[in-house]
Design a protein around this motif. Sequence first.
Motif, PDB file in Angstrom:
ATOM      1  N   ASN A   1      77.088  47.129  24.186  1.00 45.86           N
ATOM      2  CA  ASN A   1      76.120  45.510  23.586  1.00 45.86           C
ATOM      3  C   ASN A   1      76.774  44.182  24.318  1.00 45.86           C
ATOM      4  O   ASN A   1      77.853  43.594  23.184  1.00 45.86           O
ATOM      5  CB  ASN A   1      77.042  45.755  22.367  1.00 45.86           C
ATOM      6  CG  ASN A   1      76.187  46.538  21.223  1.00 45.86           C
ATOM      7  OD1 ASN A   1      75.733  47.537  21.485  1.00 45.86           O
ATOM      8  ND2 ASN A   1      77.851  47.155  20.785  1.00 45.86           N
ATOM      9  N   LEU A   2      75.311  44.020  24.837  1.00 44.25           N
ATOM     10  CA  LEU A   2      75.789  42.136  25.788  1.00 44.25           C
ATOM     11  C   LEU A   2      75.824  41.094  24.441  1.00 44.25           C
ATOM     12  O   LEU A   2      75.111  41.109  24.086  1.00 44.25           O
ATOM     13  CB  LEU A   2      75.098  42.537  27.210  1.00 44.25           C
ATOM     14  CG  LEU A   2      75.544  43.706  27.983  1.00 44.25           C
ATOM     15  CD1 LEU A   2      74.682  43.156  29.356  1.00 44.25           C
ATOM     16  CD2 LEU A   2      76.869  43.030  28.406  1.00 44.25           C
ATOM     17  N   PRO A   3      76.278  40.433  25.113  1.00 46.27           N
ATOM     18  CA  PRO A   3      75.833  38.704  24.164  1.00 46.27           C
ATOM     19  C   PRO A   3      74.543  38.443  24.782  1.00 46.27           C
ATOM     20  O   PRO A   3      73.904  38.935  25.884  1.00 46.27           O
ATOM     21  CB  PRO A   3      77.030  37.771  24.509  1.00 46.27           C
ATOM     22  CG  PRO A   3      78.532  38.918  24.810  1.00 46.27           C
ATOM     23  CD  PRO A   3      77.158  39.796  25.898  1.00 46.27           C
ATOM     24  N   ARG A   4      74.152  38.206  23.312  1.00 45.58           N
ATOM     25  CA  ARG A   4      72.897  37.621  23.646  1.00 45.58           C
ATOM     26  C   ARG A   4      71.939  36.975  24.943  1.00 45.58           C
ATOM     27  O   ARG A   4      71.282  37.331  26.004  1.00 45.58           O
ATOM     28  CB  ARG A   4      71.985  36.392  22.537  1.00 45.58           C
ATOM     29  CG  ARG A   4      70.064  36.210  23.279  1.00 45.58           C
ATOM     30  CD  ARG A   4      69.959  35.965  21.571  1.00 45.58           C
ATOM     31  NE  ARG A   4      68.026  35.283  21.991  1.00 45.58           N
ATOM     32  CZ  ARG A   4      66.982  36.103  21.318  1.00 45.58           C
ATOM     33  NH1 ARG A   4      67.363  37.249  21.347  1.00 45.58           N
ATOM     34  NH2 ARG A   4      66.066  35.900  22.001  1.00 45.58           N
ATOM     35  N   LYS A   5      73.069  35.704  25.148  1.00 44.97           N
ATOM     36  CA  LYS A   5      73.070  34.687  26.549  1.00 44.97           C
ATOM     37  C   LYS A   5      73.064  35.814  27.814  1.00 44.97           C
ATOM     38  O   LYS A   5      72.713  35.735  28.808  1.00 44.97           O
ATOM     39  CB  LYS A   5      74.383  33.503  26.842  1.00 44.97           C
ATOM     40  CG  LYS A   5      73.815  32.478  27.548  1.00 44.97           C
ATOM     41  CD  LYS A   5      74.886  31.421  26.976  1.00 44.97           C
ATOM     42  CE  LYS A   5      74.093  30.519  27.481  1.00 44.97           C
ATOM     43  NZ  LYS A   5      74.710  28.845  26.993  1.00 44.97           N
ATOM     44  N   VAL A   6      73.911  36.532  27.463  1.00 43.72           N
ATOM     45  CA  VAL A   6      74.040  37.329  28.820  1.00 43.72           C
ATOM     46  C   VAL A   6      72.956  38.498  29.225  1.00 43.72           C
ATOM     47  O   VAL A   6      72.442  38.715  29.876  1.00 43.72           O
ATOM     48  CB  VAL A   6      75.341  38.431  29.299  1.00 43.72           C
ATOM     49  CG1 VAL A   6      75.459  39.393  29.455  1.00 43.72           C
ATOM     50  CG2 VAL A   6      76.608  37.185  28.645  1.00 43.72           C
ATOM     51  N   PHE A   7      72.911  38.835  27.679  1.00 39.83           N
ATOM     52  CA  PHE A   7      71.526  39.969  28.662  1.00 39.83           C
ATOM     53  C   PHE A   7      69.853  39.346  28.840  1.00 39.83           C
ATOM     54  O   PHE A   7      69.882  39.212  29.411  1.00 39.83           O
ATOM     55  CB  PHE A   7      71.203  40.206  27.197  1.00 39.83           C
ATOM     56  CG  PHE A   7      69.609  40.899  27.058  1.00 39.83           C
ATOM     57  CD1 PHE A   7      69.553  42.283  27.213  1.00 39.83           C
ATOM     58  CD2 PHE A   7      68.774  40.277  25.707  1.00 39.83           C
ATOM     59  CE1 PHE A   7      68.236  42.957  27.891  1.00 39.83           C
ATOM     60  CE2 PHE A   7      67.459  41.052  26.089  1.00 39.83           C
ATOM     61  CZ  PHE A   7      66.869  42.757  26.890  1.00 39.83           C
TER      62      PHE A   7
ATOM     63  N   LEU B   1      71.207  49.207  35.376  1.00 39.63           N
ATOM     64  CA  LEU B   1      70.372  48.068  35.619  1.00 39.63           C
ATOM     65  C   LEU B   1      69.520  47.662  34.161  1.00 39.63           C
ATOM     66  O   LEU B   1      68.893  47.110  33.793  1.00 39.63           O
ATOM     67  CB  LEU B   1      70.008  47.478  37.088  1.00 39.63           C
ATOM     68  CG  LEU B   1      69.210  46.085  37.059  1.00 39.63           C
ATOM     69  CD1 LEU B   1      70.218  44.774  36.304  1.00 39.63           C
ATOM     70  CD2 LEU B   1      68.901  45.956  37.857  1.00 39.63           C
ATOM     71  N   ALA B   2      68.559  49.190  34.374  1.00 43.99           N
ATOM     72  CA  ALA B   2      67.379  49.307  34.087  1.00 43.99           C
ATOM     73  C   ALA B   2      68.010  49.539  32.566  1.00 43.99           C
ATOM     74  O   ALA B   2      66.957  49.158  31.502  1.00 43.99           O
ATOM     75  CB  ALA B   2      66.395  51.062  34.775  1.00 43.99           C
ATOM     76  N   GLY B   3      68.682  49.924  32.323  1.00 43.10           N
ATOM     77  CA  GLY B   3      69.474  50.769  30.601  1.00 43.10           C
ATOM     78  C   GLY B   3      69.693  49.081  29.826  1.00 43.10           C
ATOM     79  O   GLY B   3      69.667  48.776  28.587  1.00 43.10           O
ATOM     80  N   ILE B   4      70.366  48.634  31.063  1.00 41.42           N
ATOM     81  CA  ILE B   4      71.018  46.771  30.096  1.00 41.42           C
ATOM     82  C   ILE B   4      69.929  46.120  30.048  1.00 41.42           C
ATOM     83  O   ILE B   4      69.483  45.754  28.539  1.00 41.42           O
ATOM     84  CB  ILE B   4      71.797  46.361  31.153  1.00 41.42           C
ATOM     85  CG1 ILE B   4      72.900  46.930  31.666  1.00 41.42           C
ATOM     86  CG2 ILE B   4      71.872  44.240  30.681  1.00 41.42           C
ATOM     87  CD1 ILE B   4      74.130  46.164  32.450  1.00 41.42           C
TER      88      ILE B   4
END
Length: 166
Positions: A95-101, A147-150
């Motif tokens: 659950n990364l923050p939108r900005k990090v994503f 990385l692909a999953g993120i």
Amino acid sequence: MEVVTSIEFILPLLFFIVAFVYSSVGMGGGPSYTAIMVIAGISTLTIPMISLSLNLFVTTIGSYNYLRNNHGKVRIILPFLISAIPFAYVGGALNLPRKVFLWVLLISLILVAARIYLWKDTGFRLQLNHRQKIIISLVAGSVLGLLAGIVGIGGRCVFSAINYHA
């Protein structure tokens, strides 16, 4: 009676078009699903899982046909898959923050584009024994799967950044 908004009607149509076009050239469409959902304002917490699921469905069919026609060797692909699949799931579940994503997505797509358009000859040969090849394949599959999953782009774009020679 519930009113269907235009985005709820248009998204499945766009996904179908993307799947059709990408599958016609042997790809899954992960980056396009992700881009469409970002533009549509879908929550970045759900984008990776949806994109990966759609990509998995389309690429499974293509992979089956690819292997059925003897275009790939399972013994070379298997170590990547063994590590990439669970790590793609882990990356998609973060659950990364939108900005990090969005930054991770941007950087990964820029690197892939640079690899495709700027670095034409990236091949190299290493003198490795069978065990070393397996270890490198497992580590590369883990990193690329995560990385692909993120970012929800599946493995095709990320794996294209590497020119692996077994």
